[in-house]
Design an enzyme around this catalytic site. Structure first.
Site, PDB file in Angstrom:
ATOM      1  N   ASP A 253      -1.292  16.090 -10.018  1.00  0.00           N
ATOM      2  CA  ASP A 253      -1.639  15.527  -8.722  1.00  0.00           C
ATOM      3  C   ASP A 253      -3.024  16.035  -8.320  1.00  0.00           C
ATOM      4  O   ASP A 253      -3.262  17.257  -8.292  1.00  0.00           O
ATOM      5  CB  ASP A 253      -0.603  15.944  -7.678  1.00  0.00           C
ATOM      6  CG  ASP A 253      -0.733  15.140  -6.394  1.00  0.00           C
ATOM      7  OD1 ASP A 253      -0.023  14.131  -6.269  1.00  0.00           O
ATOM      8  OD2 ASP A 253      -1.550  15.528  -5.532  1.00  0.00           O
ATOM      9  N   ASN A 261     -11.062  10.233   0.138  1.00  0.00           N
ATOM     10  CA  ASN A 261     -11.077   8.908   0.751  1.00  0.00           C
ATOM     11  C   ASN A 261     -11.645   8.944   2.162  1.00  0.00           C
ATOM     12  O   ASN A 261     -12.417   8.066   2.565  1.00  0.00           O
ATOM     13  CB  ASN A 261      -9.654   8.335   0.781  1.00  0.00           C
ATOM     14  CG  ASN A 261      -9.215   7.804  -0.569  1.00  0.00           C
ATOM     15  OD1 ASN A 261     -10.035   7.359  -1.366  1.00  0.00           O
ATOM     16  ND2 ASN A 261      -7.919   7.867  -0.840  1.00  0.00           N
ATOM     17  N   HIS A 266     -12.801   4.658   0.240  1.00  0.00           N
ATOM     18  CA  HIS A 266     -11.843   4.335  -0.811  1.00  0.00           C
ATOM     19  C   HIS A 266     -12.522   3.954  -2.125  1.00  0.00           C
ATOM     20  O   HIS A 266     -11.932   4.123  -3.198  1.00  0.00           O
ATOM     21  CB  HIS A 266     -10.934   3.198  -0.344  1.00  0.00           C
ATOM     22  CG  HIS A 266      -9.953   3.631   0.707  1.00  0.00           C
ATOM     23  ND1 HIS A 266      -8.805   4.321   0.409  1.00  0.00           N
ATOM     24  CD2 HIS A 266      -9.968   3.499   2.064  1.00  0.00           C
ATOM     25  CE1 HIS A 266      -8.134   4.588   1.509  1.00  0.00           C
ATOM     26  NE2 HIS A 266      -8.822   4.100   2.542  1.00  0.00           N
ATOM     27  N   ASP A 270     -11.486   5.452  -5.695  1.00  0.00           N
ATOM     28  CA  ASP A 270     -11.201   4.682  -6.912  1.00  0.00           C
ATOM     29  C   ASP A 270     -11.994   5.233  -8.098  1.00  0.00           C
ATOM     30  O   ASP A 270     -11.470   5.343  -9.215  1.00  0.00           O
ATOM     31  CB  ASP A 270     -11.550   3.209  -6.694  1.00  0.00           C
ATOM     32  CG  ASP A 270     -10.579   2.510  -5.751  1.00  0.00           C
ATOM     33  OD1 ASP A 270      -9.503   3.087  -5.465  1.00  0.00           O
ATOM     34  OD2 ASP A 270     -10.896   1.393  -5.300  1.00  0.00           O
ATOM     35  N   GLU A 296      -2.410   9.264  -6.307  1.00  0.00           N
ATOM     36  CA  GLU A 296      -3.192  10.212  -7.097  1.00  0.00           C
ATOM     37  C   GLU A 296      -2.322  11.018  -8.038  1.00  0.00           C
ATOM     38  O   GLU A 296      -2.737  12.072  -8.544  1.00  0.00           O
ATOM     39  CB  GLU A 296      -3.966  11.159  -6.171  1.00  0.00           C
ATOM     40  CG  GLU A 296      -3.121  12.100  -5.351  1.00  0.00           C
ATOM     41  CD  GLU A 296      -2.657  11.516  -4.025  1.00  0.00           C
ATOM     42  OE1 GLU A 296      -2.368  12.306  -3.114  1.00  0.00           O
ATOM     43  OE2 GLU A 296      -2.592  10.278  -3.891  1.00  0.00           O
TER      44      GLU A 296
END
Length: 393
Positions: A253, A261, A266, A270, A296
């Site tokens: 994680d 973000n 965002h 990505d 994630e």
């Protein structure tokens, strides 16, 4: 039986096989969003149908011999050349300009016919024509087989076999023409079997396109569209249902991903996910399975891996993540990852149980400050007894 299989009937069936194949290819070309050489295949079969039609008219004395023999020879050989070009494209190879040089062979044959008039001698014309057909079909079979490594579709084996059979029958026709007693069947029957192989070739070309479309749908269903790696559905399908002993499972994680973000947007998030996925994928063994489980969170299955090996692998990935250079608007995005690892010991009953253990180790890594690897350890026996007494009490 010989009387029933006269030359006129064979020529009619011959023409029909090419017309049916051309219609199939045109229909597929209309339905397919990709240019897969189907149009070239259709044109090649139409050329062969036209050549067969001219030969039929010539056998009925409706056309001058010099005209129909040369035109049917040139059109037919051009049809097989176009078939080879289209089939290479259908098989998966990129169409090259040099491929079109295959059309030089029928052109040279036409020029040789104008000079020597060899085409007016039936057995010579038919022998040269079927030799050319043999070469084109054999080359087509080789193309289908050679592309099997890149696209291992089940139909490729039988498709290549049908092309090889067609090539062998063309060669049998040549042998039958030059040495009539050398084969157990007549040239007419070899030609008739060749017609059947043409139907089979068209059929397996359809199946190839169908299997390719189905494989693409499966890949889409099993692939995470952002990162290009497997998704949760695919990952779970790769896990063994039983007997985890000696295998390792890791749940990873990315730390503080929400902050990325919130700070960078965002789009930057990505980019981080894509970069991390590429990093892990580049550092795995061929037998390892890696997927994005959602958000994630990523999963990593390490078959035949003991605890020390598993920890070494994921620790190397953790350190590499710290060094990952992802920049957005000129600023470096600092990254780290928390990882929970569990190694199967044979007592687990399902992958759900392994996932629970890996998740427990992951949360321990996060609670301990993140950016670390924690290997799951079962609770001490005394602790388990205390819990049992507490529940019964």
């Amino acid at each position: 039986m010989t009387a029933q299989l006269d030359l006129a009937t064979v020529l009619l069936l011959h023409k029909s096989s090419f017309l049916v194949g051309a219609l199939c290819f045109l229909y597929l070309r209309w339905q397919s969003p990709r240019n897969e050489g189907l149009g070239i295949l259709a044109i090649g079969f139409l050329f062969l149908a036209l050549a067969s039609t001219l030969a039929g008219y010539g056998e009925q004395k409706l056309l001058p011999a010099f005209l129909w023999t040369l035109s049917s020879f040139t059109l037919g050989l051009s049809g097989y050349a176009l078939f080879w070009i289209g089939l290479r494209r259908l098989s998966g190879q990129r169409l090259r300009r040099a491929d079109w040089l295959a059309l030089a062979i029928p052109l040279i044959g036409a020029i040789a016919g104008l000079i020597t008039h060899f085409h007016v001698v039936n057995y010579v014309r038919a022998s040269v024509f079927n030799t050319g057909a043999f070469l084109y079909l054999a080359a087509s079979a080789l193309a289908v087989v050679s592309d099997r490594k890149d696209e291992p579709l089940p139909v490729r084996a039988i498709f290549a076999a049908s092309l090889a059979v067609g090539a062998g029958l063309c060669l049998a026709v040549v042998v039958g023409l030059l040495k009539p007693d050398a084969l157990p069947i007549t040239t007419t029957y070899a030609f008739f079997l060749l017609i059947i192989s043409h139907f089979a070739i068209a059929l397996f070309a359809l199946v190839l396109v169908k299997e390719r479309a189905e494989a693409a749908l499966r890949r889409t269903a099993d692939t995470d569209m952002l990162t290009g790696i497997g998704n949760r559905r695919w990952f779970l399908s790769q896990l063994p249902r039983f007997d985890w002993k000696g295998d390792a499972l890791a749940v990873m994680d990315l730390d503080f991903f929400k902050r990325v973000n919130d700070r960078f947007g965002h789009q930057a998030g990505d980019q981080v996910l894509i970069a991390f996925a590429e990093l892990v994928r580049a550092n795995l063994r061929a037998t390892d399975c890696f997927a994005r489980l959602g958000g994630e969170e990523f999963g990593l299955y390490l078959p035949k891996t003991n605890e020390a090996q598993a920890r070494a692998i994921v620790e190397r990935l953790r350190l590499a993540t710290e060094q990952l250079d992802v920049r957005f608007d000129g600023q470096r995005v600092a990254l780290s990852v928390s990882i929970g690892v569990v190694v199967g010991r044979g007592a687990e009953h399902s992958w759900e149980e392994l996932f629970s253990m890996a998740d427990a180790a992951l949360y321990q890594a996060k609670d301990a400050g993140r950016n670390r690897v924690i290997t799951y350890a079962p609770p001490p026996a005394s602790f388990a007894i205390d819990i049992s007494i507490a529940r019964t009490g």
